[in-house]
Design a protein around this motif. Structure first.
Motif, short mmCIF file in Angstrom:
data_model
loop_
_atom_site.label_atom_id
_atom_site.label_comp_id
_atom_site.label_asym_id
_atom_site.label_seq_id
_atom_site.Cartn_x
_atom_site.Cartn_y
_atom_site.Cartn_z
N THR A 30 0.80 -1.22 0.00
CA THR A 30 0.00 0.00 0.00
C THR A 30 0.84 1.27 0.00
O THR A 30 0.32 2.34 -0.35
CB THR A 30 -0.92 0.05 1.24
N SER A 32 1.65 2.74 2.59
CA SER A 32 1.19 3.50 3.75
C SER A 32 1.51 2.74 5.04
O SER A 32 1.09 1.59 5.19
CB SER A 32 -0.32 3.72 3.66
N SER A 34 0.31 3.52 7.97
CA SER A 34 -0.95 3.43 8.69
C SER A 34 -1.80 2.25 8.21
O SER A 34 -2.27 1.44 9.01
CB SER A 34 -1.73 4.73 8.54
N THR A 35 -1.99 2.14 6.92
CA THR A 35 -2.79 1.05 6.37
C THR A 35 -2.10 -0.29 6.59
O THR A 35 -2.74 -1.26 7.00
CB THR A 35 -3.04 1.26 4.86
#
Length: 67
Positions: A30, A32, A34-35
């Protein structure tokens, strides 16, 4: 037969390894943190629960054990 405490410790260690790997894979897929981290935490929670239940189920099955 192993104790409940041993089953929990094994499951926690296994899950920490899985958490790390899933976080790396989630981030790589991703881009990310966070993800990727969220994916890893959800996977770890489900994996810990399922692994513990699976181990406890097998602890009660006598088939295949040597006396």
């Amino acid at each position: 037969m192993e104790s409940r405490k041993r089953s929990v410790i094994k499951a926690v260690i296994w899950n920490l390894l899985g958490l790390l790997i899933m976080a790396i894979v989630g981030f790589a897929m991703t881009g990310s943190l966070s993800t990727g981290g969220t994916m890893a935490l959800i996977n770890a929670a489900l994996g810990l629960t399922m692994y513990f239940l699976y181990e406890r189920l097998w602890a009660g099955i006598r088939w295949g054990r040597n006396a």
